[in-house]
Design a protein around this motif. Structure first.
Motif, PDB file in Angstrom:
ATOM      1  N   MET A 166       0.850  -1.105   0.114  1.00 17.23           N
ATOM      2  CA  MET A 166       0.083  -0.181  -0.106  1.00 17.23           C
ATOM      3  C   MET A 166       0.882   1.151   0.220  1.00 17.23           C
ATOM      4  N   ASN A 167       2.217   1.284   0.858  1.00 14.65           N
ATOM      5  CA  ASN A 167       2.862   2.360   0.656  1.00 14.65           C
ATOM      6  C   ASN A 167       3.520   2.672  -0.596  1.00 14.65           C
ATOM      7  N   ALA A 168       3.861   1.716  -1.208  1.00 16.30           N
ATOM      8  CA  ALA A 168       4.622   1.516  -2.424  1.00 16.30           C
ATOM      9  C   ALA A 168       3.720   2.349  -3.471  1.00 16.30           C
ATOM     10  N   SER A 169       2.373   1.823  -3.389  1.00 11.49           N
ATOM     11  CA  SER A 169       1.485   2.430  -4.388  1.00 11.49           C
ATOM     12  C   SER A 169       1.139   4.030  -4.035  1.00 11.49           C
ATOM     13  N   ARG A 170       1.033   4.447  -2.836  1.00 12.52           N
ATOM     14  CA  ARG A 170       1.039   5.943  -2.391  1.00 12.52           C
ATOM     15  C   ARG A 170       1.941   6.574  -3.007  1.00 12.52           C
ATOM     16  N   LEU A 171       3.190   6.029  -2.682  1.00 14.13           N
ATOM     17  CA  LEU A 171       4.366   6.614  -3.285  1.00 14.13           C
ATOM     18  C   LEU A 171       4.446   6.902  -4.854  1.00 14.13           C
ATOM     19  N   PHE A 172       4.052   5.905  -5.414  1.00 17.91           N
ATOM     20  CA  PHE A 172       3.885   5.885  -7.066  1.00 17.91           C
ATOM     21  C   PHE A 172       2.991   7.049  -7.283  1.00 17.91           C
ATOM     22  N   THR A 173       1.996   7.088  -6.687  1.00 18.48           N
ATOM     23  CA  THR A 173       0.718   8.103  -6.957  1.00 18.48           C
ATOM     24  C   THR A 173       1.216   9.420  -6.689  1.00 18.48           C
ATOM     25  N   LEU A 174       2.020   9.556  -5.504  1.00 18.60           N
ATOM     26  CA  LEU A 174       2.618  10.890  -5.200  1.00 18.60           C
ATOM     27  C   LEU A 174       3.641  11.465  -6.461  1.00 18.60           C
ATOM     28  N   MET A 175       4.628  10.423  -6.835  1.00 16.05           N
ATOM     29  CA  MET A 175       5.426  10.628  -7.570  1.00 16.05           C
ATOM     30  C   MET A 175       4.788  11.010  -9.079  1.00 16.05           C
ATOM     31  N   TRP A 176       3.899  10.274  -9.511  1.00 17.92           N
ATOM     32  CA  TRP A 176       3.324  10.715 -10.755  1.00 17.92           C
ATOM     33  C   TRP A 176       2.393  12.068 -10.948  1.00 17.92           C
ATOM     34  N   GLY A 177       1.838  12.251  -9.451  1.00 15.28           N
ATOM     35  CA  GLY A 177       1.069  13.502  -9.497  1.00 15.28           C
ATOM     36  C   GLY A 177       2.064  14.396  -9.750  1.00 15.28           C
ATOM     37  N   MET A 178       3.221  14.436  -8.897  1.00 18.23           N
ATOM     38  CA  MET A 178       4.091  15.544  -8.935  1.00 18.23           C
ATOM     39  C   MET A 178       4.806  15.606 -10.457  1.00 18.23           C
ATOM     40  N   ILE A 179       4.973  14.573 -11.226  1.00 17.58           N
ATOM     41  CA  ILE A 179       5.290  14.724 -12.520  1.00 17.58           C
ATOM     42  C   ILE A 179       4.202  15.226 -13.210  1.00 17.58           C
ATOM     43  N   ALA A 180       3.079  15.064 -13.145  1.00 14.26           N
ATOM     44  CA  ALA A 180       1.903  15.598 -14.042  1.00 14.26           C
ATOM     45  C   ALA A 180       1.819  17.237 -13.500  1.00 14.26           C
ATOM     46  N   ILE A 181       1.830  17.518 -12.268  1.00 11.54           N
ATOM     47  CA  ILE A 181       1.989  18.930 -11.938  1.00 11.54           C
ATOM     48  C   ILE A 181       3.020  19.639 -12.673  1.00 11.54           C
ATOM     49  N   PHE A 182       4.249  19.083 -12.562  1.00 11.56           N
ATOM     50  CA  PHE A 182       5.470  19.716 -13.280  1.00 11.56           C
ATOM     51  C   PHE A 182       5.076  19.859 -14.728  1.00 11.56           C
ATOM     52  N   PHE A 183       4.400  19.027 -15.622  1.00 11.94           N
ATOM     53  CA  PHE A 183       4.328  19.189 -16.936  1.00 11.94           C
ATOM     54  C   PHE A 183       3.149  20.022 -17.264  1.00 11.94           C
ATOM     55  N   ALA A 184       2.199  20.057 -16.275  1.00  8.77           N
ATOM     56  CA  ALA A 184       0.993  20.878 -16.536  1.00  8.77           C
ATOM     57  C   ALA A 184       1.457  22.722 -16.570  1.00  8.77           C
ATOM     58  N   VAL A 185       2.488  22.725 -15.452  1.00 14.15           N
ATOM     59  CA  VAL A 185       3.133  23.981 -15.151  1.00 14.15           C
ATOM     60  C   VAL A 185       3.801  24.481 -16.199  1.00 14.15           C
ATOM     61  N   ASN A 186       4.777  23.655 -16.994  1.00 12.01           N
ATOM     62  CA  ASN A 186       5.702  23.900 -18.005  1.00 12.01           C
ATOM     63  C   ASN A 186       5.183  23.496 -19.385  1.00 12.01           C
ATOM     64  N   ALA A 187       4.136  23.086 -19.535  1.00 13.31           N
ATOM     65  CA  ALA A 187       3.172  22.885 -20.995  1.00 13.31           C
ATOM     66  C   ALA A 187       3.275  23.993 -21.704  1.00 13.31           C
ATOM     67  N   SER A 188       3.094  25.238 -21.070  1.00 11.62           N
ATOM     68  CA  SER A 188       3.064  26.584 -22.013  1.00 11.62           C
ATOM     69  C   SER A 188       4.457  26.767 -22.660  1.00 11.62           C
ATOM     70  N   LEU A 189       5.582  26.467 -22.105  1.00 15.69           N
ATOM     71  CA  LEU A 189       6.741  26.704 -22.624  1.00 15.69           C
ATOM     72  C   LEU A 189       7.020  26.008 -24.334  1.00 15.69           C
ATOM     73  N   PHE A 190       5.972  25.087 -24.418  1.00 16.28           N
ATOM     74  CA  PHE A 190       6.173  24.382 -25.666  1.00 16.28           C
ATOM     75  C   PHE A 190       5.192  24.848 -26.806  1.00 16.28           C
ATOM     76  N   GLU A 191       5.187  24.751 -28.028  1.00 15.90           N
ATOM     77  CA  GLU A 191       4.245  25.175 -28.948  1.00 15.90           C
ATOM     78  C   GLU A 191       2.837  24.405 -28.747  1.00 15.90           C
ATOM     79  N   ASN A 192       2.934  23.171 -28.811  1.00 15.70           N
ATOM     80  CA  ASN A 192       1.909  22.379 -28.480  1.00 15.70           C
ATOM     81  C   ASN A 192       1.973  21.129 -27.743  1.00 15.70           C
ATOM     82  N   LEU A 193       1.016  20.507 -27.445  1.00 11.28           N
ATOM     83  CA  LEU A 193       1.304  19.288 -26.569  1.00 11.28           C
ATOM     84  C   LEU A 193       1.997  17.983 -27.433  1.00 11.28           C
ATOM     85  N   ILE A 194       1.768  18.121 -28.711  1.00 12.42           N
ATOM     86  CA  ILE A 194       2.444  17.153 -29.432  1.00 12.42           C
ATOM     87  C   ILE A 194       4.028  17.362 -29.510  1.00 12.42           C
ATOM     88  N   GLN A 195       4.528  18.536 -29.727  1.00 12.56           N
ATOM     89  CA  GLN A 195       5.861  19.001 -29.804  1.00 12.56           C
ATOM     90  C   GLN A 195       6.463  18.687 -28.268  1.00 12.56           C
TER      91      GLN A 195
END
Length: 115
Positions: free
Chosen positions: A1-30
């Motif tokens: 259970m702890n491992a799944s929580r850790l992976f969920t937290l990790m992927w959540g942080m990655i998703a937030i990072f990309f959501a914040v920085n997505a505006s630096l690219f011309e489009n999502l495909i790029q």
């Protein structure tokens, strides 16, 4: 259970990072192609070594990953800083060829001695 929580937290942080920085690219495909190009060449190199060069072992291949991946990331950041001119899609074949070359050069270091 702890491992799944850790992976969920990790992927959540990655998703937030990309959501914040997505505006630096011309489009999502790029954005997806740039991020993928940082890793696809190395992964393709691993598969190419496994299928085309069966005499190259796992240790040489693993150490090649450790060597090649930072080189690919460095090349990307040199291009971003306009030190070199290199389109991001070229990182795929460069990574693959560097993987094959470095694993081939490292293999003699890991050859098992036979009695």
């Amino acid at each position: 259970m702890n491992a799944s929580r850790l992976f969920t937290l990790m992927w959540g942080m990655i998703a937030i990072f990309f959501a914040v920085n997505a505006s630096l690219f011309e489009n999502l495909i790029q954005a997806v192609n740039i991020i993928g190009s940082l890793f696809y060449g190395t992964i393709l190199g691993v598969f190419a070594i496994a299928f085309l060069f069966p005499k190259i072992g796992g240790k040489a291949t693993m150490w090649s990953i450790v060597i090649v991946e930072p080189i690919i990331i460095l090349l990307y950041f040199l291009e971003v800083r306009e030190v070199i001119r290199l389109e991001f899609l070229w990182l795929n074949p460069i990574g693959c060829l560097l993987m094959i070359a470095s694993a081939g050069l490292l293999q003699p270091l890991f050859r098992k001695e036979t009695a």
